[in-house]
Design an enzyme around this catalytic site. Structure first.
Site, short mmCIF file in Angstrom:
data_model
loop_
_atom_site.label_atom_id
_atom_site.label_comp_id
_atom_site.label_asym_id
_atom_site.label_seq_id
_atom_site.Cartn_x
_atom_site.Cartn_y
_atom_site.Cartn_z
N ASP A 46 -2.22 -9.35 0.82
CA ASP A 46 -3.49 -9.46 -0.27
C ASP A 46 -2.72 -10.23 -1.40
O ASP A 46 -2.13 -9.65 -2.29
CB ASP A 46 -3.99 -8.06 -0.72
N ASP A 47 -3.60 -11.44 -1.77
CA ASP A 47 -3.12 -12.10 -3.09
C ASP A 47 -1.62 -12.81 -3.16
O ASP A 47 -1.19 -13.05 -4.08
CB ASP A 47 -3.48 -11.24 -4.43
N CYS A 86 -11.21 -11.84 -1.79
CA CYS A 86 -10.97 -10.85 -0.70
C CYS A 86 -11.89 -10.81 0.27
O CYS A 86 -11.80 -11.06 1.33
CB CYS A 86 -10.61 -9.61 -1.35
N ARG A 90 -11.94 -12.13 4.21
CA ARG A 90 -11.74 -11.06 5.36
C ARG A 90 -12.91 -11.34 6.43
O ARG A 90 -12.63 -11.13 7.65
CB ARG A 90 -11.65 -9.71 4.77
N LYS A 143 -6.18 -2.27 4.04
CA LYS A 143 -7.46 -2.83 3.18
C LYS A 143 -8.50 -3.10 4.03
O LYS A 143 -8.27 -4.17 4.87
CB LYS A 143 -6.77 -3.99 2.14
N HIS A 145 -12.33 -3.51 2.90
CA HIS A 145 -12.89 -4.45 1.87
C HIS A 145 -14.37 -5.18 2.47
O HIS A 145 -14.57 -6.25 2.26
CB HIS A 145 -12.10 -5.43 1.31
N SER A 168 -10.41 -2.86 -2.51
CA SER A 168 -9.19 -3.10 -3.37
C SER A 168 -8.54 -2.00 -3.99
O SER A 168 -9.09 -1.05 -4.43
CB SER A 168 -9.58 -4.14 -4.61
N HIS A 242 -1.60 -7.22 -4.22
CA HIS A 242 -2.78 -7.32 -5.28
C HIS A 242 -2.19 -6.09 -6.40
O HIS A 242 -1.56 -5.13 -5.76
CB HIS A 242 -3.83 -6.71 -4.39
N ASP A 294 -4.99 -13.42 2.20
CA ASP A 294 -6.23 -13.55 2.02
C ASP A 294 -6.78 -14.66 1.07
O ASP A 294 -7.79 -15.03 1.09
CB ASP A 294 -6.91 -12.29 1.83
N ASN A 295 -5.87 -14.76 0.04
CA ASN A 295 -6.27 -15.80 -0.93
C ASN A 295 -4.99 -16.02 -1.81
O ASN A 295 -3.90 -15.39 -1.77
CB ASN A 295 -7.52 -15.40 -1.93
N LYS A 315 -6.07 -17.90 -7.08
CA LYS A 315 -7.00 -16.94 -6.55
C LYS A 315 -8.39 -17.23 -7.45
O LYS A 315 -8.67 -17.58 -8.53
CB LYS A 315 -6.66 -15.63 -6.77
#
Ligand code: MG
Length: 484
Positions: A46-47, A86, A90, A143, A145, A168, A242, A294-295, A315
């Site tokens: 994540d991130d 996010c 996803r 996660k 989300h 998150s 994240h 994811d980003n 992001k």
């Protein structure tokens, strides 16, 4: 497998003559069940930024397990996500479709929040649900989300089990919190996020100091339990890196890269544990493992956020740093080790997994992904020639072959002064700016998107406008899930 794309101009001519297939035009394929379908594990950070791993050039973060995974498998250098944040990212990965097709993107609320009432609709078919038809056991860890209430939870969407924080890790804030100064004991208590097992809350606030470790133990246990009962699909979506950042005791100050480096090195350890389990259980050669994020990195948080390396942006934005992710495929003895510069996206995973397992692609919907298994096996070329860069429900930019045109620009999420725009000729605003003259970059020659070449290539702009018009014509409005 091509090293670069000298055929871009020829491609543009073909495209204008209607001879190139765009994503969203994939025809349904009838699957042929495979005798020995592979186990599949997707590890989704994540991130995590394009430049955060050793094998993608980070000079401080030590990631020996991911580096080895890349050398034994394929490192993809032009691999994208479906959105730069996010929730929609996803949705794109798990459905093989752009999030706008499932109502999972919005210009008003970028992601789902604890007060959201929507989620991934039951009409969508996730990778887990698709693979269940081929007899797969399925598990989601980490996660989610995509909706924290039924009927939106993982076990409503084809997963046999779930263990994780359903949104998150910075949500459910109990008070105004400073990520940088609170001790980790206090920091985790300041985010009252639940930890779920299937649909049941088992801990609140989730003790995030050990979350990466516990996700890893869960996956290792799942592998050991499922290995003799048929093929399995595990979706491990880490809650980190994240913010707020946490690492277990063993990784405190382990990295020379500070707390962010510690977090990355624990995720790398986790990857090592999973691959080692596969080796020890004797199933490495029948298991495909994919690692991506994811980003792009969240620049707002300075040294608590990552880096997109040489890529511009981060992001939330549609420059490369927001949506191009460090991606590795691993399947010993099956995948041809290589560095792959062909374009790929997370939306390609569903069609690829269906092809590898002999699962039929559902026939009643549009897919935005391609089967990339010929590239993985070294038996053929990729079909993808386009990437659509959405921010919310708007297409901000389009890539066609080597070229990328920006039609709308906007600053990434975060503090622009911390990461100055590298091209002063292109003023970026906090709000969206619709450009009268699009920006054009050759993102293979100029991956940092520094040198606008629009005036040299009006024919490329024309071709990309045509691609965009055809794409927009194929989008059917659906109920928005993020605004419910
Ligand atoms: Mg993210």
């Amino acid at each position: 497998m091509r090293k670069n794309n000298p055929k871009s101009i020829a491609l543009i001519c073909l495209l204008l003559s209607g001879m190139v297939t765009l994503p969203g035009q994939i025809l349904a394929e009838k699957g042929k069940p495979k005798a020995d379908p592979p186990n599949i594990i997707v590890i989704f950070a994540d991130d995590l930024g394009y430049g955060d791993l050793g094998v993608f050039g980070h000079p401080s973060n030590q990631t020996p397990h991911l580096d080895r995974m890349a050398f034994e498998g394929q490192k993809w250098t032009n691999f994208y996500v479906a959105a730069p944040v996010c929730t929609p990212s996803r949705a794109g990965l798990l459905t093989g479709r752009l999030p706008i097709r499932s109502g999972m993107s919005s210009d008003k609320r970028r992601v789902l929040f604890p007060d959201s009432n929507g989620g991934l609709p039951q009409s969508e078919i996730t990778i887990a649900r698709a693979l269940k038809e081929s007899g797969y056991q399925t598990a989601a860890v980490g996660k989610w989300h995509l909706g924290h209430q039924s009927p939106y939870l993982p076990t409503d969407h084809g997963f046999d089990s779930y263990f994780g924080i359903p949104y998150s890790n910075d949500m459910d804030k109990v008070e105004k919190t400073d990520h940088f100064t609170l001790a980790e004991t206090e920091r985790y208590q300041a985010y009252n996020v639940p930890l779920l097992r299937d649909k049941e809350e088992v801990e609140r606030p989730a003790d995030q100091r050990t979350i990466t470790k516990r996700y890893t133990e869960e996956v290792v246990g799942k592998i050991q339990n499922m290995k003799d009962k048929g093929p399995f699909f595990i979706y491990l979506a880490h809650s980190l890196p994240h913010i707020p950042l946490f690492r277990s005791e063993a990784f405190k100050d382990a990295s020379i890269g500070g707390i962010y480096g510690d977090v990355i090195e624990e995720i790398d350890w986790s990857v090592g544990q999973i691959l080692e389990t596969l080796r020890q259980e004797g199933i490495a050669e029948n298991t495909l493992v994919v690692f991506t994020s994811d980003n792009g990195p969240w620049h707002t948080f300075k040294t608590h956020g990552g880096t997109a390396g040489l890529l511009r942006g981060a992001k939330g934005g549609t420059f490369e740093g927001g949506m191009r992710e460090p991606t590795i495929f691993w399947w010993p003895g099956k995948i041809k080790p290589a560095v792959v510069a062909d374009m790929g996206t997370t939306m390609d995973l569903l069609p690829t997994f269906c092809a590898l397992s002999g699962t039929s692609l559902p026939e009643d919907r549009v897919y935005d992904g391609y089967d990339i298994s010929p590239l993985l096996m070294g038996t053929g070329n990729g079909e993808r020639e386009t990437v659509f860069y959405y921010r919310g429900q708007q297409v901000y930019a389009v890539r066609l072959g080597d070229y990328k045109a920006h039609f709308i620009t906007q600053l990434e999420y975060g503090n622009p002064t911390a990461h100055p725009v590298t091209n002063p000729a292109v003023p970026l605003e906090n709000g969206p700016t619709v450009l009268e003259e699009p920006l054009l970059y050759n993102v293979n020659i100029d991956p940092g998107e520094r040198f606008n070449i629009a005036s040299d290539h009006p024919e490329v702009i024309a071709a990309i406008r045509e691609v965009l018009a055809r794409h927009k014509a194929g989008i059917v409005p659906v109920e928005n899930q993020l605004e419910k």
